[in-house]
Design an enzyme around this catalytic site. Structure first.
Site, PDB file in Angstrom:
ATOM      1  CG  ASN A  10      -2.038   1.304   1.282  1.00  0.00           C
ATOM      2  OD1 ASN A  10      -2.002   2.045   0.330  1.00  0.00           O
ATOM      3  ND2 ASN A  10      -2.435   1.244   2.556  1.00  0.00           N
ATOM      4  CD1 TRP A  11       3.805   0.999  -2.160  1.00  0.00           C
ATOM      5  CD2 TRP A  11       3.964   1.963  -4.323  1.00  0.00           C
ATOM      6  NE1 TRP A  11       5.025   0.561  -2.967  1.00  0.00           N
ATOM      7  CE2 TRP A  11       5.128   1.148  -4.107  1.00  0.00           C
ATOM      8  CE3 TRP A  11       3.934   2.514  -5.495  1.00  0.00           C
ATOM      9  CZ2 TRP A  11       5.964   0.487  -5.212  1.00  0.00           C
ATOM     10  CZ3 TRP A  11       5.196   2.259  -6.631  1.00  0.00           C
ATOM     11  CH2 TRP A  11       5.851   1.336  -6.210  1.00  0.00           C
ATOM     12  CE  LYS A  12      -0.181   3.487   4.672  1.00  0.00           C
ATOM     13  NZ  LYS A  12      -0.428   3.736   6.213  1.00  0.00           N
ATOM     14  CG  HIS A  96      -6.179   1.725   4.967  1.00  0.00           C
ATOM     15  ND1 HIS A  96      -5.925   2.980   5.917  1.00  0.00           N
ATOM     16  CD2 HIS A  96      -5.191   0.994   4.763  1.00  0.00           C
ATOM     17  CE1 HIS A  96      -4.861   2.693   6.231  1.00  0.00           C
ATOM     18  NE2 HIS A  96      -4.321   1.300   5.547  1.00  0.00           N
ATOM     19  CD  GLU A 168      -3.812  -2.508   6.875  1.00  0.00           C
ATOM     20  OE1 GLU A 168      -2.725  -2.944   6.764  1.00  0.00           O
ATOM     21  OE2 GLU A 168      -4.544  -1.750   6.773  1.00  0.00           O
ATOM     22  N   GLY A 174       1.631   2.006  11.164  1.00  0.00           N
ATOM     23  CA  GLY A 174       2.733   3.297  11.022  1.00  0.00           C
ATOM     24  C   GLY A 174       3.270   3.515  12.208  1.00  0.00           C
ATOM     25  CB  SER A 207       4.474  -1.696  12.276  1.00  0.00           C
ATOM     26  OG  SER A 207       3.781  -0.323  12.573  1.00  0.00           O
ATOM     27  N   GLY A 228       2.532  -1.141   4.464  1.00  0.00           N
ATOM     28  CA  GLY A 228       2.430   0.264   3.980  1.00  0.00           C
ATOM     29  C   GLY A 228       4.133   0.874   3.681  1.00  0.00           C
ATOM     30  N   GLY A 229       4.441   1.710   4.772  1.00  0.00           N
ATOM     31  CA  GLY A 229       5.718   2.435   4.557  1.00  0.00           C
ATOM     32  C   GLY A 229       6.794   1.579   4.115  1.00  0.00           C
TER      33      GLY A 229
END
Ligand code: PEP
Length: 249
Positions: A10-12, A96, A168, A174, A207, A228-229
């Protein structure tokens, strides 16, 4: 039967411009090892077409990060399911926690988006997760079961369908905090008891990174991860994808 593992990136809104997106995709094509693993890259809407073009003839799938809850023509500012399938998108992240919170999105709205996704042959990645406050009270399992049921269309609409449920926890996204193996297993086993989900895949997100992926892979019957990140760093993505292929039973 063993399900293929899946890694959803998920590159947001982390990667802001076309040249950086294209560079990342080239690096993924060069470096990320794909045997026995499905990888789904979910860039922002604006970058979907470009990513789809670059991934043509390459075995990495693409997903959108949302879609419109209606299919009508008058939806200013929205993107319809048919538009994302038109550019070759096979997956869509729905519900999400960032969207639920920002758009005040109810689980009923998520369920209608899931229905639209399925109707358009898009595999929905349905996110559910509890807040820290709920985790600290003992009724988070009940909350997660209800949130999952409410975020899905009626049971007879989902039976045998390809659906991914992403657990999630909001307190993990995050933050660098990851639940223990036992905590993830407890939630997955509760969610797997929901009727209609016998064909679903269950992934964990929150995370996940190159340092904790080996530990997360110890979770029994985990079908994959939503990252994500860390997924925006190809070196980390490579380690995560390798670990999923090496360690998961
Ligand atoms: C997410 O937002 O879906 C997510 C898993 O983020 P992160 O990996 O950065 O916690």
């Amino acid at each position: 039967m063993q399900k293929r593992k899946i890694l959803i990136a998920n590159w947001k809104t982390y990667i802001k411009n076309f040249s950086d997106v294209n560079k990342k995709i080239d690096e993924i094509k060069d470096q990320v090892f794909l045997k026995d693993l499905d990888i789904v890259i979910c860039p922002s809407y604006i970058h979907l077409q470009s990513v789809a073009n670059k991934l043509k003839d390459f075995e990495v799938s693409i997903g959108s990060q949302n879609l419109c809850s209606s299919e009508s023509n008058a939806n200013t500012g929205e993107v319809l399911a048919s538009m994302i399938t038109d550019i070759g998108c096979q997956y869509c992240i729905l519900g999400h926690s960032e969207v639920r919170e920002r758009d005040n999105e109810s689980s009923n709205i998520v369920a209608s988006k899931v229905q639209i996704a399925l109707k358009n042959s898009i595999i929905p990645i349905v996110c559910v997760g509890e807040t820290l406050e709920l985790r600290e009270k003992s009724d988070y399992i009940k909350f997660l079961i209800n949130q999952t049921i409410e975020s899905l269309p009626q049971v007879n609409g989902i039976e045998d369908k390809d659906i991914i449920i992403a657990y999630e926890p909001i307190w993990s996204i995050g933050t660098g905090k990851v639940p223990s193996i036992e905590q993830i297993e407890e939630v997955l086993s509760a969610l797997k008891s929901i009727p209609g989900l016998s064909s679903a895949k269950f992934v964990y997100g929150g995370s996940v990174n190159e340092k904790n992926i080996d530990e997360i892979c110890k979770v029994k019957s985990l079908d994959g991860v939503l990252v994500g990140g860390a997924s925006t760093d190809v070196a980390k993505l490579k380690i995560i994808s390798q670990a999923l292929q090496d360690n998961c039973i």
